[in-house]
Motif scaffolding. Sequence first.
Motif, PDB file in Angstrom:
ATOM      1  N   GLU A 157      13.791   5.103  -1.837  1.00 10.25           N
ATOM      2  CA  GLU A 157      13.808   3.637  -1.840  1.00 10.25           C
ATOM      3  C   GLU A 157      15.064   3.120  -2.551  1.00 10.25           C
ATOM      4  OE1 GLU A 157      11.157   5.517  -2.688  1.00 10.25           O
ATOM      5  OE2 GLU A 157      10.084   5.157  -0.802  1.00 10.25           O
ATOM      6  N   GLU A 158      15.471   3.819  -3.604  1.00 11.01           N
ATOM      7  CA  GLU A 158      16.692   3.398  -4.306  1.00 11.01           C
ATOM      8  C   GLU A 158      17.927   3.603  -3.434  1.00 11.01           C
ATOM      9  OE1 GLU A 158      15.097   4.848  -8.624  1.00 11.01           O
ATOM     10  OE2 GLU A 158      17.279   4.822  -8.382  1.00 11.01           O
ATOM     11  N   VAL A 159      17.955   4.704  -2.685  1.00 10.13           N
ATOM     12  CA  VAL A 159      19.082   4.918  -1.771  1.00 10.13           C
ATOM     13  C   VAL A 159      19.188   3.732  -0.819  1.00 10.13           C
ATOM     14  CG1 VAL A 159      20.035   6.353   0.064  1.00 10.13           C
ATOM     15  CG2 VAL A 159      18.874   7.427  -1.869  1.00 10.13           C
ATOM     16  N   ARG A 160      18.055   3.379  -0.245  1.00 11.57           N
ATOM     17  CA  ARG A 160      18.021   2.266   0.723  1.00 11.57           C
ATOM     18  C   ARG A 160      18.399   0.941   0.048  1.00 11.57           C
ATOM     19  NH1 ARG A 160      12.192   0.994   2.059  1.00 11.57           N
ATOM     20  NH2 ARG A 160      12.480  -0.007   0.022  1.00 11.57           N
ATOM     21  N   ASP A 161      17.732   0.638  -1.044  1.00  8.79           N
ATOM     22  CA  ASP A 161      17.893  -0.685  -1.636  1.00  8.79           C
ATOM     23  C   ASP A 161      19.263  -0.863  -2.285  1.00  8.79           C
ATOM     24  OD1 ASP A 161      15.362  -1.171  -0.733  1.00  8.79           O
ATOM     25  OD2 ASP A 161      14.384  -0.834  -2.673  1.00  8.79           O
ATOM     26  N   GLU A 162      19.808   0.200  -2.876  1.00  7.16           N
ATOM     27  CA  GLU A 162      21.146   0.090  -3.474  1.00  7.16           C
ATOM     28  C   GLU A 162      22.202  -0.039  -2.370  1.00  7.16           C
ATOM     29  OE1 GLU A 162      21.956   3.160  -6.367  1.00  7.16           O
ATOM     30  OE2 GLU A 162      20.078   2.784  -7.428  1.00  7.16           O
ATOM     31  N   THR A 163      21.958   0.654  -1.245  1.00 10.06           N
ATOM     32  CA  THR A 163      22.885   0.521  -0.115  1.00 10.06           C
ATOM     33  C   THR A 163      22.860  -0.904   0.416  1.00 10.06           C
ATOM     34  OG1 THR A 163      22.513   2.835   0.494  1.00 10.06           O
ATOM     35  CG2 THR A 163      23.483   1.402   2.170  1.00 10.06           C
ATOM     36  N   ILE A 164      21.668  -1.440   0.583  1.00  7.89           N
ATOM     37  CA  ILE A 164      21.537  -2.807   1.094  1.00  7.89           C
ATOM     38  C   ILE A 164      22.189  -3.808   0.132  1.00  7.89           C
ATOM     39  CG2 ILE A 164      19.851  -4.644   1.529  1.00  7.89           C
ATOM     40  CD1 ILE A 164      18.010  -2.426   2.688  1.00  7.89           C
ATOM     41  N   ALA A 165      21.991  -3.600  -1.159  1.00  7.90           N
ATOM     42  CA  ALA A 165      22.549  -4.532  -2.145  1.00  7.90           C
ATOM     43  C   ALA A 165      24.076  -4.555  -2.090  1.00  7.90           C
ATOM     44  CB  ALA A 165      22.068  -4.142  -3.542  1.00  7.90           C
TER      45      ALA A 165
END
Length: 241
Positions: free
Chosen positions: A92-100
């Motif tokens: 989830e952090e991979v996804r959310d940090e990428t999106i951010a």
Amino acid sequence: MRFIALALGALFLFGSIASAKDKDSRPYQGPIIDVHLHAYPADGNGPAPNAVCPGVAANLEYDPQTPWPAKMGALMTDPPCDDPILGPATDEEVRDETIAIMKKYNIKGVLSGPAARIADWQAAAPGLFIAGRELSLKRDDVSAAEIEAEFENGAFEVLAEVTNQYRGFLADDPAFDAYWAVAAEHDIPVGLHLGIGPPGAPMLYPDFRVQTPLRIEAILNRHQTLRVYLMHAGFPFADDL
Ligand SMILES: [Zn+2]
């Protein structure tokens, strides 16, 4: 283990990009299209969070008596520096940090990875991700006709990342002819991995072959409307490119 060195390479590149001018002083403010983005899990490189020491690839001391994957893994689980860069700890952090970071810099991305993960990322950030379809001959048991059917069903928009060279197939290998033909017929952009591989590529992928951009010449001559982008900028074959 297969993504270790890819991620290392990406981090080294990122280091030089991050040191560039900040967002507000850049003259170009329009969208950036990231055509080489992967939705991979946090532990795709080994136990998460991965650790990377800046500059480590410039001074890789390696004794061939140690298996290369173990050496690579140890660089992350036991980083040889005091202040390693730590990767995300969870998927989830991979996804959310990428999106951010994409929202911060007005980036849209062509995303490759498992279909379910791509769908998850798209749902988390509507409009940010263009679905890619990664493909590697011999690893993936999928025919050109099946790729064509997937495209017609709307499963993806870009055929990327194509990593055939990891298993010994270069761009003009006849084994890929039918896939090029499908891409040309349906105007599907293709993202092709070329150049060199990760550090120690032959030890990670025994069939790996280095690929010069000249390998795409015959394909482009044959399919003159084909849209191809060459990943990794053809490095280190700038003259061939
Ligand atoms: Zn890639």
